[in-house]
Design a protein around this motif. Structure first.
Motif, PDB file in Angstrom:
ATOM      1  N   ILE A 185      -0.638   9.112   3.214  1.00  0.00           N
ATOM      2  CA  ILE A 185      -2.078   9.238   3.442  1.00  0.00           C
ATOM      3  C   ILE A 185      -2.552  10.573   2.883  1.00  0.00           C
ATOM      4  CG2 ILE A 185      -3.864   9.604   5.206  1.00  0.00           C
ATOM      5  CD1 ILE A 185      -2.570   7.496   6.908  1.00  0.00           C
ATOM      6  N   VAL A 186      -3.683  10.528   2.195  1.00  0.00           N
ATOM      7  CA  VAL A 186      -4.396  11.742   1.793  1.00  0.00           C
ATOM      8  C   VAL A 186      -5.701  11.769   2.577  1.00  0.00           C
ATOM      9  CG1 VAL A 186      -5.634  12.905  -0.072  1.00  0.00           C
ATOM     10  CG2 VAL A 186      -3.402  11.866  -0.512  1.00  0.00           C
ATOM     11  N   ILE A 187      -5.932  12.834   3.325  1.00  0.00           N
ATOM     12  CA  ILE A 187      -7.193  12.986   4.040  1.00  0.00           C
ATOM     13  C   ILE A 187      -8.218  13.531   3.062  1.00  0.00           C
ATOM     14  CG2 ILE A 187      -8.385  14.186   5.907  1.00  0.00           C
ATOM     15  CD1 ILE A 187      -5.682  14.257   7.384  1.00  0.00           C
ATOM     16  N   SER A 188      -9.310  12.795   2.866  1.00  0.00           N
ATOM     17  CA  SER A 188     -10.360  13.202   1.936  1.00  0.00           C
ATOM     18  C   SER A 188     -11.670  13.236   2.699  1.00  0.00           C
ATOM     19  CB  SER A 188     -10.432  12.223   0.759  1.00  0.00           C
ATOM     20  OG  SER A 188     -11.443  12.609  -0.142  1.00  0.00           O
ATOM     21  N   SER A 189     -12.180  14.427   2.950  1.00  0.00           N
ATOM     22  CA  SER A 189     -13.319  14.555   3.856  1.00  0.00           C
ATOM     23  C   SER A 189     -14.106  15.823   3.570  1.00  0.00           C
ATOM     24  CB  SER A 189     -12.804  14.576   5.305  1.00  0.00           C
ATOM     25  OG  SER A 189     -13.842  14.833   6.215  1.00  0.00           O
ATOM     26  N   GLY A 190     -15.325  15.826   4.029  1.00  0.00           N
ATOM     27  CA  GLY A 190     -16.176  16.999   3.901  1.00  0.00           C
ATOM     28  C   GLY A 190     -16.230  17.817   5.174  1.00  0.00           C
ATOM     29  N   GLU A 191     -15.341  17.543   6.137  1.00  0.00           N
ATOM     30  CA  GLU A 191     -15.329  18.279   7.399  1.00  0.00           C
ATOM     31  C   GLU A 191     -14.880  19.727   7.184  1.00  0.00           C
ATOM     32  OE1 GLU A 191     -16.394  17.220  10.317  1.00  0.00           O
ATOM     33  OE2 GLU A 191     -16.891  15.229   9.582  1.00  0.00           O
ATOM     34  N   THR A 243       0.844  -1.192   0.000  1.00  0.00           N
ATOM     35  CA  THR A 243       0.000   0.000   0.000  1.00  0.00           C
ATOM     36  C   THR A 243       0.879   1.241   0.000  1.00  0.00           C
ATOM     37  OG1 THR A 243      -1.684  -1.189   1.283  1.00  0.00           O
ATOM     38  CG2 THR A 243      -1.887   1.206   1.156  1.00  0.00           C
ATOM     39  N   ASP A 244       0.834   1.978  -1.102  1.00  0.00           N
ATOM     40  CA  ASP A 244       1.623   3.201  -1.223  1.00  0.00           C
ATOM     41  C   ASP A 244       0.868   4.419  -0.726  1.00  0.00           C
ATOM     42  OD1 ASP A 244       3.775   1.829  -2.604  1.00  0.00           O
ATOM     43  OD2 ASP A 244       2.481   1.822  -4.371  1.00  0.00           O
ATOM     44  N   LEU A 245      -0.452   4.417  -0.930  1.00  0.00           N
ATOM     45  CA  LEU A 245      -1.239   5.625  -0.676  1.00  0.00           C
ATOM     46  C   LEU A 245      -2.633   5.260  -0.182  1.00  0.00           C
ATOM     47  CD1 LEU A 245      -1.520   8.718  -0.913  1.00  0.00           C
ATOM     48  CD2 LEU A 245      -2.109   8.402  -3.316  1.00  0.00           C
ATOM     49  N   VAL A 246      -3.043   5.889   0.918  1.00  0.00           N
ATOM     50  CA  VAL A 246      -4.383   5.684   1.477  1.00  0.00           C
ATOM     51  C   VAL A 246      -5.186   6.967   1.320  1.00  0.00           C
ATOM     52  CG1 VAL A 246      -5.728   5.191   3.559  1.00  0.00           C
ATOM     53  CG2 VAL A 246      -3.553   4.013   3.179  1.00  0.00           C
ATOM     54  N   PHE A 247      -6.381   6.863   0.739  1.00  0.00           N
ATOM     55  CA  PHE A 247      -7.337   7.966   0.707  1.00  0.00           C
ATOM     56  C   PHE A 247      -8.292   7.751   1.886  1.00  0.00           C
ATOM     57  CE2 PHE A 247      -5.548   8.166  -3.445  1.00  0.00           C
ATOM     58  CZ  PHE A 247      -5.661   9.486  -3.845  1.00  0.00           C
ATOM     59  N   LEU A 248      -8.245   8.631   2.871  1.00  0.00           N
ATOM     60  CA  LEU A 248      -8.867   8.366   4.162  1.00  0.00           C
ATOM     61  C   LEU A 248      -9.969   9.368   4.492  1.00  0.00           C
ATOM     62  CD1 LEU A 248      -8.796   6.796   6.900  1.00  0.00           C
ATOM     63  CD2 LEU A 248      -7.108   8.495   7.661  1.00  0.00           C
ATOM     64  N   ASP A 249     -11.158   8.852   4.767  1.00  0.00           N
ATOM     65  CA  ASP A 249     -12.247   9.671   5.295  1.00  0.00           C
ATOM     66  C   ASP A 249     -12.024   9.874   6.792  1.00  0.00           C
ATOM     67  OD1 ASP A 249     -14.618  11.097   5.411  1.00  0.00           O
ATOM     68  OD2 ASP A 249     -15.843   9.300   5.676  1.00  0.00           O
ATOM     69  N   LEU A 250     -12.571  10.944   7.346  1.00  0.00           N
ATOM     70  CA  LEU A 250     -12.427  11.181   8.787  1.00  0.00           C
ATOM     71  C   LEU A 250     -13.628  10.690   9.577  1.00  0.00           C
ATOM     72  CD1 LEU A 250     -10.851  14.764   9.004  1.00  0.00           C
ATOM     73  CD2 LEU A 250      -9.715  12.555   9.267  1.00  0.00           C
ATOM     74  N   ASN A 251     -14.814  10.975   9.087  1.00  0.00           N
ATOM     75  CA  ASN A 251     -16.026  10.696   9.855  1.00  0.00           C
ATOM     76  C   ASN A 251     -16.604   9.336   9.472  1.00  0.00           C
ATOM     77  OD1 ASN A 251     -18.317  10.819  11.394  1.00  0.00           O
ATOM     78  ND2 ASN A 251     -18.888  12.876  10.730  1.00  0.00           N
ATOM     79  N   MET A 252     -16.186   8.298  10.196  1.00  0.00           N
ATOM     80  CA  MET A 252     -16.671   6.944   9.977  1.00  0.00           C
ATOM     81  C   MET A 252     -17.139   6.383  11.318  1.00  0.00           C
ATOM     82  SD  MET A 252     -13.844   5.431   7.266  1.00  0.00           S
ATOM     83  CE  MET A 252     -12.435   5.941   8.250  1.00  0.00           C
ATOM     84  N   PRO A 253     -18.208   5.588  11.333  1.00  0.00           N
ATOM     85  CA  PRO A 253     -18.853   5.215  12.599  1.00  0.00           C
ATOM     86  C   PRO A 253     -18.070   4.249  13.486  1.00  0.00           C
ATOM     87  CG  PRO A 253     -19.905   4.113  10.735  1.00  0.00           C
ATOM     88  CD  PRO A 253     -18.952   5.107  10.160  1.00  0.00           C
ATOM     89  N   ASP A 254     -17.347   3.304  12.898  1.00  0.00           N
ATOM     90  CA  ASP A 254     -16.718   2.284  13.754  1.00  0.00           C
ATOM     91  C   ASP A 254     -15.321   2.685  14.209  1.00  0.00           C
ATOM     92  OD1 ASP A 254     -15.669   2.080  11.190  1.00  0.00           O
ATOM     93  OD2 ASP A 254     -15.252  -0.059  11.391  1.00  0.00           O
ATOM     94  N   LEU A 255     -14.512   3.151  13.280  1.00  0.00           N
ATOM     95  CA  LEU A 255     -13.152   3.593  13.560  1.00  0.00           C
ATOM     96  C   LEU A 255     -12.914   4.821  12.694  1.00  0.00           C
ATOM     97  CD1 LEU A 255     -10.447   2.536  15.055  1.00  0.00           C
ATOM     98  CD2 LEU A 255      -9.761   1.809  12.766  1.00  0.00           C
TER      99      LEU A 255
END
Length: 388
Positions: free
Chosen positions: A82-88, A52-64
Motif C-alpha cells: 500500500i502507498v498512502i497518497s493524501s493531502g493530510e 492486486t500488487d499495489l494499492v494507492f490509498l487516500d485517507l480522507n474518504m466519506p464512506d470508509l
C-alpha cells in the motif's frame, strides 16, 4: 522498461484518479483499476486480492476512510503493498503509516498530493523489489532453492571503517536467480519451519564469518531471529552447540531480536536472551521504537545494541518529532552503554542527521548494498568503500 505491477487506486477525487491512472499507465503494463470510494476499493480488493500488487490509498474518504480500509484489508488477508497518497498533514500521514505497519501491512511509503511521475516511479520500484514468485518456488531450501546469506556492512561513524555486518537471507534457485526474503518466509509454514530455517541460516552465517579477515578489525556479524523462535526450549542450546562445533567466538556474533508484541509470558524470552548473553553472544534490539514492546524489552533484557529502523532515518530530515526521537535514542544508548545503529541510510542528508544525533554505527545503500560472502574480503580491503 515498464513494470508489470497490478495497481488499485482508491480515492474519491475523480481528478486524482485520472492523473494517477495516466501516470501509472505510463510506468506499468499491469492491470490498472480505480475505486471511487473506500467500500468499492475494499470490494475490489476482496474480490481480486491475489491480482492486486499495489494499492494507492487516500485517507480522507466519506464512506470508509483510509484507516478503516487498511484494517479491513488486513482482516481479509491482503498480502500486497500500500502507498498512502493524501493531502493530510505530515503528523496524520506519519500516524497512518505507523498504524498500517502495526497491522502488519506492507506500507511502501507516503506520497503527498499532487502526484509526481518521479514519486510514483519510486514506489513502483519498491513494489517490484518486494514481489517474488513465491507460488513458483515449490517449497523451501533444499528443494528448488538454496538459502544464501548476503551481508550488509555496518560502519563506525567515528572512523568510517567496517565494524560489523548484518546477514540478510536470500534464496538462490537452481537456475541462479536470486529471490528476496519475502519468497522464503511466505513459504514457511508455522513456527516449526521458521525455527528450522532460522537455525540453518545461523549456521551458514557463522561458517561464512569464520572465513573472513576480521581478526584485525574485530568486526562482528548480526543474525536475525524472531523472538518466538528464541523462546523455544531447544533453540538456545542449539545455537550454543553450533558455535562450539564451528569453533567460533560468540563475542563476534550478534543476535538481532525482532518482537512485535510482548509475549504473554515474557519470562521465557528474558531467560533465553539472558542465557545467550551469559554464553557470550551480543544482543541487538531491532527496529527500536517501531513496536509497543520495544521499551519493555529493553528494560527487561540484557541487550548490547539498539538498532533504529530505516523508516525513522528516512523521516528525520523533514520531521521534527522523528528527529528528536533519534537524538533521544542515541542519548539513551550512550547512557546505557549500548551500541546504537542507524539502519537504511541512503543519502548525505540522512547521514548528516545520524551524525548530529550521535549514533555509533550506520548501514545503508549510501555505503554499500548487501554483498555475497565471497565479496566481503574485497569490501573490507577497499579504502574507496568508505564515503566521506
Amino acid at each position: 522498461m515498464k513494470h508489470s505491477i497490478n495497481c488499485l487506486i482508491v480515492d474519491d477525487d475523480p481528478m486524482y484518479a485520472i492523473v494517477a491512472s495516466s501516470i501509472l499507465s505510463t510506468l506499468t503494463s499491469g492491470l490498472l483499476r480505480t475505486a471511487p470510494c473506500g467500500r468499492a476499493g475494499l470490494a475490489a480488493l476482496t474480490r481480486e486480492s491475489r491480482d492486486t500488487d499495489l494499492v494507492f490509498l487516500d485517507l480522507n474518504m466519506p464512506d470508509l476512510d483510509g484507516l478503516a480500509f487498511m484494517r479491513a484489508a488486513h482482516e481479509v488477508g491482503y498480502a500486497g503493498n500500500i502507498v498512502i497518497s493524501s493531502g493530510e498533514s505530515p503528523a496524520v500521514l506519519r500516524s497512518a503509516e505507523a498504524m498500517g505497519r502495526m497491522l502488519g501491512i506492507s506500507i511502501l511509503g507516503v506520497l503527498t498530493k499532487p502526484l509526481t511521475m518521479e514519486g510514483v516511479a519510486e514506489m513502483l520500484a519498491k513494489s517490484e523489489m518486494t514481489r517474488g514468485p513465491s507460488a513458483k518456488l515449490g517449497g523451501l531450501a533444499g528443494k528448488d532453492c538454496e538459502l544464501t546469506p548476503y551481508y550488509q556492512p555496518q560502519y563506525d561513524l567515528a572512523t568510517l571503517r567496517i565494524a560489523g555486518f548484518e546477514s540478510l537471507i536470500r534464496l538462490t534457485s537452481k537456475g541462479g536467480r536470486i529471490h528476496g526474503p519475502a519468497d522464503l518466509f511466505s513459504s514457511v509454514n508455522g513456527l516449526e519451519d521458521l525455527t528450522a530455517v532460522s537455525l540453518e541460516i545461523a549456521i551458514k552465517v557463522v561458517r561464512d564469518f569464520r572465513t573472513w579477515p576480521v581478526g584485525r578489525t574485530r568486526a562482528d556479524v548480526s543474525i536475525n531471529f524472531d523472538a518466538s523462535v528464541l523462546e523455544r526450549p531447544h533453540v538456545i542450546a542449539d545455537l550454543q552447540q553450533a558455535v562450539t562445533d564451528l569453533s567460533a567466538d560468540p563475542n563476534t556474533i550478534c543476535i538481532e531480536v525482532t518482537e512485535k508484541s510482548l509475549p504473554k509470558d515474557p519470562s521465557r524470552l528474558v531467560e533465553a536472551l539472558t542465557r545467550l548473553r551469559m554464553f557470550g553472544f551480543k544482543l541487538s534490539l531491532d527496529d527500536y521504537g517501531m513496536g509497543a514492546s520495544s521499551f519493555q524489552l529493553l528494560r527487561l533484557c540484557p541487550f548490547s545494541e539498539i538498532k533504529v529502523d530505516r523508516s525513522i532515518i528516512e523521516a528525520c530530515p523533514h520531521d521534527r518529532v522523528t528527529r528528536k526521537f533519534l537524538h533521544a535514542v542515541a542519548g539513551l544508548a550512550r547512557d546505557l552503554e549500548l551500541v546504537s545503529v542507524a539502519e537504511g541510510v541512503e543519502n548525505q542528508e540522512e547521514l548528516s542527521e545520524v551524525r548530529a544525533a550521535g549514533m555509533d554505527r550506520v548501514q545503508g545503500f549510501l555505503f554499500s548494498r548487501p554483498v555475497p560472502s565471497q565479496a566481503v574480503a574485497e569490501l573490507m580491503s577497499d579504502p574507496e568503500a568508505y564515503p566521506a
